[in-house]
Design an enzyme around this catalytic site. Structure first.
Site, mmCIF file in Angstrom:
data_model
loop_
_atom_site.group_PDB
_atom_site.id
_atom_site.type_symbol
_atom_site.label_atom_id
_atom_site.label_comp_id
_atom_site.label_asym_id
_atom_site.label_seq_id
_atom_site.Cartn_x
_atom_site.Cartn_y
_atom_site.Cartn_z
ATOM 1 N N ASN A 109 -101.771 -13.629 3.491
ATOM 2 C CA ASN A 109 -100.509 -13.217 2.877
ATOM 3 C C ASN A 109 -100.715 -12.676 1.479
ATOM 4 O OD1 ASN A 109 -99.341 -14.032 5.191
ATOM 5 N ND2 ASN A 109 -98.550 -15.959 4.399
ATOM 6 N N HIS A 126 -106.161 -10.535 1.607
ATOM 7 C CA HIS A 126 -105.560 -9.197 1.559
ATOM 8 C C HIS A 126 -104.937 -8.888 0.203
ATOM 9 C CE1 HIS A 126 -105.285 -9.382 6.244
ATOM 10 N NE2 HIS A 126 -106.486 -9.083 5.812
ATOM 11 N N CYS A 155 -101.266 2.679 -15.353
ATOM 12 C CA CYS A 155 -102.316 1.685 -15.593
ATOM 13 C C CYS A 155 -102.499 1.496 -17.101
ATOM 14 C CB CYS A 155 -103.621 2.162 -14.963
ATOM 15 S SG CYS A 155 -105.017 1.102 -15.353
ATOM 16 N N GLU A 223 -95.513 -19.026 19.036
ATOM 17 C CA GLU A 223 -95.822 -18.044 20.092
ATOM 18 C C GLU A 223 -97.301 -18.131 20.455
ATOM 19 O OE1 GLU A 223 -93.503 -16.112 21.405
ATOM 20 O OE2 GLU A 223 -91.946 -16.758 19.993
HETATM 21 P P1 NAD Z 1 -98.218 -11.139 11.914
HETATM 22 O O1 NAD Z 1 -96.947 -10.584 11.358
HETATM 23 O O2 NAD Z 1 -99.115 -10.244 12.694
HETATM 24 O O3 NAD Z 1 -97.889 -12.374 12.875
HETATM 25 C C1 NAD Z 1 -97.045 -13.409 12.459
HETATM 26 C C2 NAD Z 1 -97.304 -14.614 13.327
HETATM 27 O O4 NAD Z 1 -96.557 -15.693 12.805
HETATM 28 C C3 NAD Z 1 -96.906 -14.426 14.795
HETATM 29 O O5 NAD Z 1 -97.949 -14.881 15.624
HETATM 30 C C4 NAD Z 1 -95.673 -15.340 14.930
HETATM 31 O O6 NAD Z 1 -95.565 -15.905 16.224
HETATM 32 C C5 NAD Z 1 -95.989 -16.397 13.892
HETATM 33 N N1 NAD Z 1 -94.801 -17.095 13.360
HETATM 34 C C6 NAD Z 1 -93.553 -16.611 13.185
HETATM 35 N N2 NAD Z 1 -92.756 -17.551 12.661
HETATM 36 C C7 NAD Z 1 -93.522 -18.662 12.488
HETATM 37 C C8 NAD Z 1 -93.278 -19.965 11.974
HETATM 38 N N3 NAD Z 1 -92.066 -20.320 11.531
HETATM 39 N N4 NAD Z 1 -94.299 -20.868 11.943
HETATM 40 C C9 NAD Z 1 -95.534 -20.526 12.407
HETATM 41 N N5 NAD Z 1 -95.811 -19.293 12.904
HETATM 42 C C10 NAD Z 1 -94.828 -18.385 12.939
HETATM 43 O O7 NAD Z 1 -98.961 -11.805 10.700
HETATM 44 P P2 NAD Z 1 -100.480 -11.858 10.315
HETATM 45 O O8 NAD Z 1 -101.283 -12.353 11.471
HETATM 46 O O9 NAD Z 1 -100.531 -12.594 9.029
HETATM 47 O O10 NAD Z 1 -100.937 -10.346 10.077
HETATM 48 C C11 NAD Z 1 -100.118 -9.410 9.424
HETATM 49 C C12 NAD Z 1 -100.714 -8.763 8.198
HETATM 50 O O11 NAD Z 1 -99.617 -8.360 7.379
HETATM 51 C C13 NAD Z 1 -101.509 -9.689 7.340
HETATM 52 O O12 NAD Z 1 -102.556 -8.961 6.871
HETATM 53 C C14 NAD Z 1 -100.626 -10.036 6.153
HETATM 54 O O13 NAD Z 1 -101.325 -9.837 4.943
HETATM 55 C C15 NAD Z 1 -99.557 -8.985 6.150
HETATM 56 N N6 NAD Z 1 -98.213 -9.556 5.948
HETATM 57 C C16 NAD Z 1 -98.031 -10.454 4.938
HETATM 58 C C17 NAD Z 1 -96.802 -10.994 4.741
HETATM 59 C C18 NAD Z 1 -96.652 -11.990 3.611
HETATM 60 O O14 NAD Z 1 -97.398 -11.922 2.617
HETATM 61 N N7 NAD Z 1 -95.742 -12.948 3.734
HETATM 62 C C19 NAD Z 1 -95.723 -10.661 5.544
HETATM 63 C C20 NAD Z 1 -95.937 -9.725 6.575
HETATM 64 C C21 NAD Z 1 -97.199 -9.197 6.768
#
Ligand code: NAD
Length: 252
Positions: A109, A126, A155, A223
């Site tokens: 995240n 990331h 910058c 999921e």
């Molecule tokens: P993803 O969006 O691909 O998948 C999210 C996963 O979280 C899914 O498998 C889903 O089933 C699960 N999920 C949903 N709600 C949940 C809960 N309450 N408890 C537990 N699991 C839950 O996310 P990813 O695998 O992290 O990959 C996405 C990429 O996008 C990453 O590189 C990330 O850096 C970035 N991203 C980051 C954020 C953030 O910083 N919050 C948000 C969106 C995407």
């Protein structure tokens, strides 16, 4: 391979007495804070009318339309700034603060919510929405203020445009951060994988590397995911429900 355990008791058995526990978190750990995930949200647009994360968080978008790219970033930064860490972030931070167990946090995240929950030394695979770097000079700067007077912001080092210090699709991870994450994962006794679809490479390889190194793997996700097959325990539960139960019991 045997069928994974599915109960909190199965997961507690693994954590019981574990000297080193590493958490690998993804967007799902922040979902209940109100930060949208990239996957699992149906076919709703992520921003404006764009449905595909790879099109938005991509260097082609940054270079073709720097202002538009920063507007997408500002949408994310403003949204995250309105959110607070949830019970899952807080449970991990409290567990990390408990003496007796070495606890590492590796996250995909970019939202900074583990830090805001009080976790120390979070490995951000990331990057972070709260840092930026000069496109030309590569100097990194904290970018904690939410409102930005100019897009792209300049910058402070070179005066050229800044870009967010996050890893975009088709970009490489910082090797030192990935190496530290790899070590944190394979040196653990238990790896808890929370809220990741396990589709984004190379972060998705870490649970498999852990398993090969003999680490016990717990998956927390409502999921199914591609790494369920290699897990010792799969908890089909939301992070904010499973982690406080699991970690408060393990810390006592
Ligand atoms: P993803 O969006 O691909 O998948 C999210 C996963 O979280 C899914 O498998 C889903 O089933 C699960 N999920 C949903 N709600 C949940 C809960 N309450 N408890 C537990 N699991 C839950 O996310 P990813 O695998 O992290 O990959 C996405 C990429 O996008 C990453 O590189 C990330 O850096 C970035 N991203 C980051 C954020 C953030 O910083 N919050 C948000 C969106 C995407």
């Amino acid at each position: 391979m045997r069928t994974p355990g599915t109960t909190l008791a199965d997961a507690r058995d693994l954590l019981d007495g574990a000297e080193a526990v590493t958490f690998l978190t993804g967007a799902g750990v922040s979902a209940e804070s109100g930060v949208p995930t990239f996957r699992g949200g149906g076919d709703a647009p992520l921003w404006r009318d764009v449905r595909n994360a790879e099109d938005l968080s991509h260097p082609d978008f940054l270079h073709a339309d720097p202002r538009g790219f920063w507007e997408w970033m500002q949408y994310r930064r403003e949204l995250v700034a309105r959110c607070a860490p949830n019970a899952a972030h807080l449970a991990i931070a409290a567990f990390q603060a408990t003496p007796g167990t070495r606890v590492e946090v590796v996250t995909q995240n970019v939202d900074g919510l583990h830090h805001r929950a009080g976790s120390r030394s979070v490995l951000e695979l990331h990057g972070s929405l709260w840092r930026a770097r000069g496109i030309a000079c590569e100097h990194t700067h904290a970018l904690l203020e939410v409102a930005l007077p100019a897009l792209p912001p300049p910058c402070p080092t070179c005066g050229g445009p800044l870009r967010p210090d996050i890893v975009l699709f088709d970009e490489f991870l910082d090797e030192r951060v990935f190496q530290a994450a790899f070590e944190a994962v394979v040196d653990a006794h238990v790896l808890v994988v929370v809220g990741t679809s396990a589709l984004v490479m190379p972060a998705a390889t870490l649970p498999l590397r852990a398993r090969r190194a003999g680490v016990k793997v717990i998956v927390v996700n409502p999921e199914p995911t591609p790494i369920d097959d290699i897990a010792h325990v799969v908890l089909r539960e939301r992070a904010s429900v499973a982690l406080p139960f699991l970690l408060s019991a393990a810390a006592t």
